[in-house]
Design a protein around this motif. Sequence first.
Motif, PDB file in Angstrom:
ATOM      1  N   LYS A   1       0.857  -1.145  -0.006  1.00 13.07           N
ATOM      2  CA  LYS A   1      -0.047   0.127   0.063  1.00 13.07           C
ATOM      3  C   LYS A   1       1.006   1.355  -0.027  1.00 13.07           C
ATOM      4  N   ARG A   2       0.586   2.361  -0.872  1.00  9.12           N
ATOM      5  CA  ARG A   2       1.030   3.506  -0.835  1.00  9.12           C
ATOM      6  C   ARG A   2       0.210   4.710  -0.190  1.00  9.12           C
ATOM      7  N   TYR A   3       1.084   5.699   0.311  1.00  7.58           N
ATOM      8  CA  TYR A   3       0.154   6.750   1.215  1.00  7.58           C
ATOM      9  C   TYR A   3       0.482   7.891   0.975  1.00  7.58           C
ATOM     10  N   PRO A   4      -0.221   8.905   0.899  1.00  5.97           N
ATOM     11  CA  PRO A   4      -0.272  10.478   0.842  1.00  5.97           C
ATOM     12  C   PRO A   4       0.696  11.024   1.794  1.00  5.97           C
ATOM     13  N   VAL A   5       1.487  11.893   1.660  1.00  7.91           N
ATOM     14  CA  VAL A   5       2.647  12.662   2.592  1.00  7.91           C
ATOM     15  C   VAL A   5       1.994  14.084   2.830  1.00  7.91           C
ATOM     16  N   LEU A   6       2.154  14.323   4.079  1.00  8.06           N
ATOM     17  CA  LEU A   6       2.112  15.550   4.550  1.00  8.06           C
ATOM     18  C   LEU A   6       3.762  16.130   5.229  1.00  8.06           C
ATOM     19  N   TYR A   7       4.081  17.244   4.600  1.00  6.81           N
ATOM     20  CA  TYR A   7       5.364  17.780   5.158  1.00  6.81           C
ATOM     21  C   TYR A   7       4.839  18.816   6.133  1.00  6.81           C
ATOM     22  N   LEU A   8       5.386  18.690   7.448  1.00  8.29           N
ATOM     23  CA  LEU A   8       4.813  19.631   8.456  1.00  8.29           C
ATOM     24  C   LEU A   8       6.056  20.233   9.345  1.00  8.29           C
ATOM     25  N   GLN A   9       5.986  21.314   9.321  1.00  4.30           N
ATOM     26  CA  GLN A   9       7.264  22.256   9.697  1.00  4.30           C
ATOM     27  C   GLN A   9       6.854  22.939  11.065  1.00  4.30           C
ATOM     28  N   HIS A  10       8.067  22.920  11.919  1.00 11.03           N
ATOM     29  CA  HIS A  10       8.180  23.602  13.185  1.00 11.03           C
ATOM     30  C   HIS A  10       8.292  25.108  13.087  1.00 11.03           C
ATOM     31  N   GLY A  11       8.485  25.578  14.060  1.00  5.90           N
ATOM     32  CA  GLY A  11       8.720  27.408  14.137  1.00  5.90           C
ATOM     33  C   GLY A  11       9.962  27.582  14.312  1.00  5.90           C
ATOM     34  N   SER A  12      10.388  28.882  14.245  1.00 10.09           N
ATOM     35  CA  SER A  12      11.682  29.618  14.485  1.00 10.09           C
ATOM     36  C   SER A  12      12.145  29.236  15.901  1.00 10.09           C
ATOM     37  N   GLY A  13      13.468  28.723  16.033  1.00  8.47           N
ATOM     38  CA  GLY A  13      14.151  28.465  17.473  1.00  8.47           C
ATOM     39  C   GLY A  13      13.663  26.952  17.674  1.00  8.47           C
ATOM     40  N   GLU A  14      12.748  26.104  17.056  1.00 14.05           N
ATOM     41  CA  GLU A  14      12.618  24.910  17.361  1.00 14.05           C
ATOM     42  C   GLU A  14      13.297  24.021  16.147  1.00 14.05           C
ATOM     43  N   ASP A  15      13.002  22.649  16.321  1.00 12.37           N
ATOM     44  CA  ASP A  15      13.506  21.931  14.996  1.00 12.37           C
ATOM     45  C   ASP A  15      12.536  20.531  14.887  1.00 12.37           C
ATOM     46  N   GLU A  16      13.229  19.625  14.166  1.00 12.85           N
ATOM     47  CA  GLU A  16      12.290  18.597  13.489  1.00 12.85           C
ATOM     48  C   GLU A  16      12.003  17.720  14.605  1.00 12.85           C
ATOM     49  N   ARG A  17      12.272  17.619  15.924  1.00 17.13           N
ATOM     50  CA  ARG A  17      11.588  16.933  17.125  1.00 17.13           C
ATOM     51  C   ARG A  17      10.328  17.615  17.474  1.00 17.13           C
ATOM     52  N   GLY A  18      10.040  18.984  17.304  1.00 21.81           N
ATOM     53  CA  GLY A  18       8.976  19.715  17.946  1.00 21.81           C
ATOM     54  C   GLY A  18       7.854  19.063  17.801  1.00 21.81           C
ATOM     55  N   TRP A  19       7.331  18.830  16.393  1.00 21.37           N
ATOM     56  CA  TRP A  19       5.947  18.298  16.218  1.00 21.37           C
ATOM     57  C   TRP A  19       5.779  17.116  16.831  1.00 21.37           C
ATOM     58  N   THR A  20       6.823  16.051  17.148  1.00 21.39           N
ATOM     59  CA  THR A  20       6.452  14.968  17.933  1.00 21.39           C
ATOM     60  C   THR A  20       6.454  15.086  19.399  1.00 21.39           C
ATOM     61  N   VAL A  21       7.548  15.806  19.807  1.00 24.84           N
ATOM     62  CA  VAL A  21       7.780  16.001  21.529  1.00 24.84           C
ATOM     63  C   VAL A  21       6.756  17.044  21.970  1.00 24.84           C
TER      64      VAL A  21
END
Lengths: 382, 382
Positions: B175-195
Amino acid sequence: MLRIFLSSLLLAASCLAQPAATPASTPASTNVRGAAFPVTHSDNRVTFRFKAPNAAKVQLQPGGDDNGLGKGPMEMTRGADGVWSITTPPAVPGFHYYWFLVDGVIVNDPASETFFGWGRQSSGIDVPESGADYYAARDVPHGDTRIHWYFSKSTSAWRRAYVYTPAAYDANPKKRYPVLYLQHGSGEDERGWTVQGRANFILDNLIAAGKAKPMIVVMDQGYAVLPGQPAAPGPGQFTAFETVLLNDIIPTIDHTFRTIAKRESRAMAGLSMGGMQTLQIALTHLDTFAWIGAFSAPQRNAFDPKTSFGGAFADPAAFNKKIRLLWLGAGTGEQRIHDSVVVLHDALDKAGIHNVFWASQGTSHEWQTWRRHLNQFAPLLF
Amino acid sequence: MLRIFLSSLLLAASCLAQPAATPASTPASTNVRGAAFPVTHSDNRVTFRFKAPNAAKVQLQPGGDDNGLGKGPMEMTRGADGVWSITTPPAVPGFHYYWFLVDGVIVNDPASETFFGWGRQSSGIDVPESGADYYAARDVPHGDTRIHWYFSKSTSAWRRAYVYTPAAYDANPKKRYPVLYLQHGSGEDERGWTVQGRANFILDNLIAAGKAKPMIVVMDQGYAVLPGQPAAPGPGQFTAFETVLLNDIIPTIDHTFRTIAKRESRAMAGLSMGGMQTLQIALTHLDTFAWIGAFSAPQRNAFDPKTSFGGAFADPAAFNKKIRLLWLGAGTGEQRIHDSVVVLHDALDKAGIHNVFWASQGTSHEWQTWRRHLNQFAPLLF
């Protein structure tokens, strides 16, 4: 020319207006993005800086008595700009926990990433080891480390494991893999082997070189509290973690990931407290694990081949036939633990129990020892 | 009886010998294991404690002017035991950055986990929102969040993305899936949306309820430095990130994960700086993205339907036909940003551009706004 280049690089990388560092120095890989300090020098000295114009005393505190940065607290010197600094003597290569003491208060370095150790988030610095690229991000296929949530029935709580799947895992949806359960030390947690230990890069490099078999590595938290038990750390936690590992973690992993769910394809290893847990749990469950590794695990009780570890060694021939690997390691810099592991190793040899002892030269009760241990241990598995 | 039970629980959970908290209070979910404080009370007040016997002044500093804990710095009171404490007025629910000022020095709370924000690792506290379980770990199938390393040719550097794969991803290898690219804010990084953002739990809950389609969510760092560019933050970084996203990240994700690699199955969204990046990048690459979300993204330039965003809106009918969703959000507590987004929304409406505006009631430029935004936005996708 190289000096000029590096100085320019440092100036360019700095978000703060700070003077250029000593030439041939590099911002630490453990710094947050854009932080110019701390820097490691080519001779392994480390320079730290911390701005505190109104402080009366600022000290550098390496975490632990045998920290490769040296013995602390070390006095830092105030500059005219209110920035305190210190350059350490040449450090032992590898990862070292540290923090500042500002008039006696523990303060993390805002320029450092944080690392869960000492029961809290601490600063840390990685001093490069010349010639060692086995834990570097190299141009090889990379596995993912998955943050995996699951419900633990034993504790009635959600738990989080870090699960490394090798690079080829997704591309081979029918292939099944052996599993290494890999435990952190006291005061650390399930993030340690990835963030401090760089286990994913170590496995990536070993697997790409054909030196280790592709495997799944499960890194879970070595703590658990069963209903009705006190939450305080203590021997009860070992028993609770044993329950969670055997009844919750292993079944969950075997259900969710494409594992080879039998003892010949299941290993357990750990560092320090995790090594003690490994010996306690794996040696009393030889039907579950066939490969065992204890990294820098202090031995506190006199060894008796007949009764120690639940009598696992009472029949040496049976043990040797059943267990594929019993691997012990320590660092030469952690003398007390090193010596206690050697005592166990010698006693096992004397009792006719097959086992391996490997000493990490010049490193102490720190992550560089355990990175090396994993790099030695993983190629022997499966 | 409940009071007695909770007090006993707190005493048992405490590693430190501290007095029992006010009844009906709970150690924060953002605390490190075993830490009894900070606690949140049932009326959303929060009590913080910090031991500093020799300090002359200790203050609580919420991160940012519109922090739901209140305006700082707030004076803490010294107890006879050298423990400073404060109980805030009732806080806005959700996640709030904070730290202590100890005689003016920024000090993280050793009892708190750390969260990358403000360009460094900061303390944070999650104040529960009564009745809101959309971001809780619930008894539903859970996706993994993968720490995924890849080499960026544009920057000649290894980069790390956090990639959420839905619960059924492994069990359906075709199965293949659509993708959402989801960005954090200034001073944050790639961990922000999860943590901080708990995006994985929000998606788990939406997908399990059939409210959102199973999707892959890629959370990368919104920073990049191209060779020869200055490393300092600035508009150049937006352009560099655009290059990395289009030339490195999307091709890597489409190559490595089972994506549906076409614009109708690709969304981009982000918060604050990440929302500005989303509008800049997605609106100038309508052949790459068909779904666009900007959460609390301040609008600094006057909107001109003919020329703004590279002229993306110059032909409203063509835009409406091509773009499946343009979603704008803000919190009513962040008035300046809220108002600037409403101005954009009204201008788009006036120009005949289909778009959605959704206001989060009572929340400000903080993660509770963006958790709600994701919870509203994701069900509309794909």
